[in-house]
Design an enzyme around this catalytic site. Structure first.
Site: not given
Length: 347
Positions: A50, A90, A95, A99, A104, A166, A192, A231, A235-236
Site C-alpha cells: 500500500k 526488511f 517476519d 512465522d 505476502r 511477540d 513492533k 491500526f 490488522d489483527d
C-alpha cells in the site's frame, strides 16, 4: 493544492534508488549474478504494497508547510519515504520466515520463491543496510543527518523489541493462552508496529524540514502511538475476518499462535467451554482446528466487538487531533491524513 502525493510520482523515485544501490555494490566488483539477485530482491520486496508509510513522509511535509513542495523537497521527502519502505521490506522478509507465512501481497513470500529459501536472511540484511548507504549518499550534508541516522537505528531497535516480545509470548511450538493479556498485546503493538509505521514518517519529515523540537516530537508521539494501536487491532481483525483477495494474504494469526487483539478479546469474554475449545485448537497448524477457533470467535460476536472498539478508539484520536497545539509547528492535517488512510479499511 493537493494534500496528497500521487502514488505514481512517489513510485517514480524508486528506480533511481535501486540504481544508487547497484552502483554502490558495483564499486566492490560484485559479480553480475549477485547484482541481479540484489536488484530482484529490492524490486520484489520494497514496492508493491500500500506504500502508506512511504507516502506519509512527503504527505507530512505538505501538511507541515501548507504549500506545494519544491522539486528538491519532493525528491528528498520521497527518498526518505522509500527508506521507510526498505525498513518495512526488511521486517516483512524476516517476519514471514519466522512465522512460516505463505503469501505476502498476493504473492508467495520471498523465502518461498524458487531458489530463495534461507538466502532470504541475507536479503533482509541487505534491504536494511541499503537505508544507510542511501542516507549517506543523499543526506550527508543535511543538518539533520545524524538525527535521521539515529532515528532509523532507534526505531529499528524498538521494532525488534516488539518482535522479541511477540515471539516469546506466543512461540509456535508451545501454545499457552495464559501467556496472553492486553498489557503484552499493547507492548507488542506499540514497539513492533506503531513506532515505525506511524511515528517514523512524521519524525522524518519534521527533521528533514528542520522543524523538529522536543515538544512537537512528543505531541506527534502522543497521537501517533494510539493511532498505531488502533491500526494493529484493525490488522489483527482483518487477519481473521478479512477476505484474502482484498487484504492480499492468507491470515495466519490463529495457526501462528499470535497474541492478537482478537484472541485477547475472546479470552476476556469466553465461557469455560469456549475456553477449552480455544486451548485445544488455537495455535495449531490444522485447518479444522482453525475453523473451530473461528466458530468461537463468531459465537462471541467479535466482529461487533471490533466495530464498537473502532468507533471508541477513533473518537479518542479525533479528540486529541482537535486539541492539538499548532503553535509548536505541527498541523492537524498531518494526523487527519493518517487517520483517513486507515479508518474503516478492509485491506
Amino acid at each position: 493544492m493537493s494534500s496528497k502525493t500521487s502514488r505514481a510520482d512517489f513510485e517514480a523515485v524508486f528506480p533511481s534508488l535501486v540504481k544508487d544501490l547497484s552502483d554502490h555494490a558495483i564499486q566492490y566488483g560484485i559479480p553480475s549474478t549477485a547484482l541481479e539477485w540484489f536488484q530482484n530482491s529490492l524490486n520484489a520486496n520494497t514496492p508493491g504494497g500500500k506504500l502508506n508509510r512511504g507516502l506519509s513522509v512527503p504527505d507530512t511535509g505538505l501538511a507541515l508547510l501548507g504549500k506545494p513542495l519544491d522539486d528538491e523537497q519532493f525528491k528528498h521527502l520521497c527518498t526518505l519515504g522509500w527508506f521507510t519502505e526498505l525498513l518495512q521490506a526488511f521486517f516483512l522478509v524476516s517476519d514471514d520466515m519466522m512465522d512460516s507465512s505463505i503469501t505476502r501481497r498476493g504473492e508467495p513470500c520471498w523465502y518461498r520463491r524458487p531458489g530463495v529459501g534461507l538466502i532470504a536472511i541475507n536479503d533482509a540484511f541487505m534491504l536494511e543496510s541499503g537505508i544507510y548507504v542511501l542516507l549517506k549518499k543523499h543526506f550527508r550534508s543535511h543538518p539533520a543527518y545524524v538525527d535521521l541516522i539515529e532515528l532509523f537505528h532507534e526505531v529499528t531497535f524498538q521494532t525488534e523489541l516488539g518482535q522479541l516480545c511477540d515471539l516469546l509470548t506466543a512461540p509456535e511450538d508451545n501454545v499457552n493462552l495464559d501467556n496472553f493479556n492486553m498489557d503484552k498485546f499493547n507492548f507488542i503493538v506499540v514497539y513492533k508496529t506503531a513506532y515505525y509505521s506511524f511515528y517514523l514518517p512524521v519524525a522524518l519529515a519534521l527533521h528533514y524540514l528542520q522543524l523538529a523540537t522536543p515538544a512537537n516530537l512528543r505531541q506527534a508521539h502522543d497521537i501517533l502511538i494510539p493511532l498505531g494501536q488502533y491500526f494493529q487491532a484493525q490488522d489483527d481483525y482483518l487477519d481473521v475476518f478479512g477476505k484474502p483477495e482484498q487484504i492480499g494474504k492468507i491470515g495466519t494469526d490463529i495457526k501462528d499462535n499470535k497474541c492478537s487483539w482478537v484472541i485477547n478479546q475472546a479470552l476476556k469474554r469466553c465461557s469455560p467451554e469456549q475456553r477449552k475449545v480455544l486451548e485445544e485448537s488455537y495455535g495449531r497448524k490444522d485447518d479444522a482446528l482453525e475453523a473451530k477457533v473461528k466458530v468461537v470467535f463468531n459465537e462471541l460476536d467479535l466482529e461487533r466487538v471490533y466495530r464498537e472498539f473502532e468507533e471508541e478508539q477513533v473518537g479518542k484520536i479525533r479528540s486529541m487531533i482537535e486539541n492539538l497545539d499548532e503553535s509548536e509547528g505541527l498541523k492537524k492535517g498531518v494526523f487527519e491524513s493518517f487517520l483517513a488512510k486507515i479508518y474503516k479499511r478492509d485491506k
